[in-house]
Motif scaffolding. Structure first.
Motif, PDB file in Angstrom:
ATOM      1  N   THR A  48       0.609  -1.199   0.167  1.00 37.92           N
ATOM      2  CA  THR A  48       0.326   0.028  -0.116  1.00 37.92           C
ATOM      3  C   THR A  48       0.679   1.846   0.024  1.00 37.92           C
ATOM      4  OG1 THR A  48      -1.337  -1.773   1.326  1.00 37.92           O
ATOM      5  CG2 THR A  48      -1.985   1.532   1.250  1.00 37.92           C
ATOM      6  N   ILE A  49       2.146   1.332   0.390  1.00 33.70           N
ATOM      7  CA  ILE A  49       2.897   2.016   0.350  1.00 33.70           C
ATOM      8  C   ILE A  49       4.431   2.092  -0.415  1.00 33.70           C
ATOM      9  CG2 ILE A  49       1.888   3.138   3.347  1.00 33.70           C
ATOM     10  CD1 ILE A  49       5.024   1.915   3.727  1.00 33.70           C
ATOM     11  N   ILE A  50       4.193   1.173  -0.681  1.00 37.49           N
ATOM     12  CA  ILE A  50       5.355   0.625  -1.909  1.00 37.49           C
ATOM     13  C   ILE A  50       5.053   1.655  -3.270  1.00 37.49           C
ATOM     14  CG2 ILE A  50       6.628  -0.644  -3.267  1.00 37.49           C
ATOM     15  CD1 ILE A  50       6.890  -1.700  -0.080  1.00 37.49           C
ATOM     16  N   ASP A  56       7.176  -5.462  -7.299  1.00 36.18           N
ATOM     17  CA  ASP A  56       7.911  -7.000  -7.508  1.00 36.18           C
ATOM     18  C   ASP A  56       8.775  -6.847  -7.102  1.00 36.18           C
ATOM     19  OD1 ASP A  56       5.716  -7.369  -9.525  1.00 36.18           O
ATOM     20  OD2 ASP A  56       6.271  -6.864 -10.738  1.00 36.18           O
ATOM     21  N   ALA A  57       9.720  -6.114  -7.137  1.00 32.93           N
ATOM     22  CA  ALA A  57      11.229  -6.244  -6.201  1.00 32.93           C
ATOM     23  C   ALA A  57      11.033  -6.516  -4.637  1.00 32.93           C
ATOM     24  CB  ALA A  57      11.855  -5.112  -6.585  1.00 32.93           C
ATOM     25  N   HIS A  58       9.895  -5.690  -4.154  1.00 29.75           N
ATOM     26  CA  HIS A  58       9.522  -5.724  -2.493  1.00 29.75           C
ATOM     27  C   HIS A  58       9.377  -7.405  -2.206  1.00 29.75           C
ATOM     28  CE1 HIS A  58       7.841  -5.454   1.678  1.00 29.75           C
ATOM     29  NE2 HIS A  58       6.931  -5.545   1.220  1.00 29.75           N
ATOM     30  N   GLN A  59       8.559  -7.701  -2.995  1.00 24.95           N
ATOM     31  CA  GLN A  59       7.924  -8.908  -2.542  1.00 24.95           C
ATOM     32  C   GLN A  59       8.736 -10.064  -3.296  1.00 24.95           C
ATOM     33  OE1 GLN A  59       5.381  -8.264  -1.799  1.00 24.95           O
ATOM     34  NE2 GLN A  59       3.573  -9.361  -1.902  1.00 24.95           N
ATOM     35  N   ALA A  64      12.105 -14.082  -0.653  1.00 28.82           N
ATOM     36  CA  ALA A  64      13.174 -14.919  -0.355  1.00 28.82           C
ATOM     37  C   ALA A  64      13.733 -14.650   1.183  1.00 28.82           C
ATOM     38  CB  ALA A  64      14.428 -14.153  -1.192  1.00 28.82           C
ATOM     39  N   TYR A  65      13.721 -13.637   1.644  1.00 29.23           N
ATOM     40  CA  TYR A  65      13.599 -13.497   2.930  1.00 29.23           C
ATOM     41  C   TYR A  65      12.781 -14.701   4.040  1.00 29.23           C
ATOM     42  CZ  TYR A  65      14.055 -12.221   8.020  1.00 29.23           C
ATOM     43  OH  TYR A  65      14.699 -12.330   9.745  1.00 29.23           O
ATOM     44  N   ALA A  66      11.330 -14.523   4.562  1.00 29.25           N
ATOM     45  CA  ALA A  66      10.388 -15.231   4.425  1.00 29.25           C
ATOM     46  C   ALA A  66      10.696 -16.984   4.224  1.00 29.25           C
ATOM     47  CB  ALA A  66       8.990 -15.456   3.916  1.00 29.25           C
TER      48      ALA A  66
END
Length: 117
Positions: A48-50, A56-59, A64-66
């Motif tokens: 919502t704030i991105i 896509d890069a955030h997701q 990957a971290y999860a």
């Protein structure tokens, strides 16, 4: 700075999200700086704030971290854009940490807009 110290900061804008990328809290300085209210953000996705160009890069990074537990961006100052409640986009300094709250992985970010001038 520890996760607990970041959460305790009241003079700086802070946002908190769970391992699924769902916003669980914001503080009053976040509302003042970016216009979002708790009712407008809590329970919604961080996307919502991105800005759409960065989602896509955030997701990808979040997924990957999860799955691996490895993150190269935590504990560093990052210049990233953020969407304000009015739809405008501003450059902001992000400092993101992860920790455990009530046995659940949680993320907190101190986000401060970069003022030009």
């Amino acid at each position: 700075m520890t996760f607990e110290e970041l959460l305790a900061i009241t003079a700086k804008p802070v946002i908190v999200a769970d391992i699924n990328g769902i916003i669980t809290a914001i503080n009053a300085p976040f509302t003042i700086e970016f216009g979002w209210t708790e009712s407008g953000l809590v329970g919604k996705s961080l996307t919502t704030i991105i800005p759409s160009a960065l989602r896509d890069a955030h997701q990808l990074g979040f997924s990957a971290y999860a799955s691996t537990g490895h993150a190269s961006l935590l504990g560093q100052h990052l210049d990233l854009e953020i969407v304000k409640e009015d739809g405008s986009v501003v450059l902001a300094d992000h400092y993101i940490l992860s920790g455990t709250v009530n046995g659940r992985k949680t993320f907190a970010a101190q986000i401060t807009s970069r003022q030009e001038g």
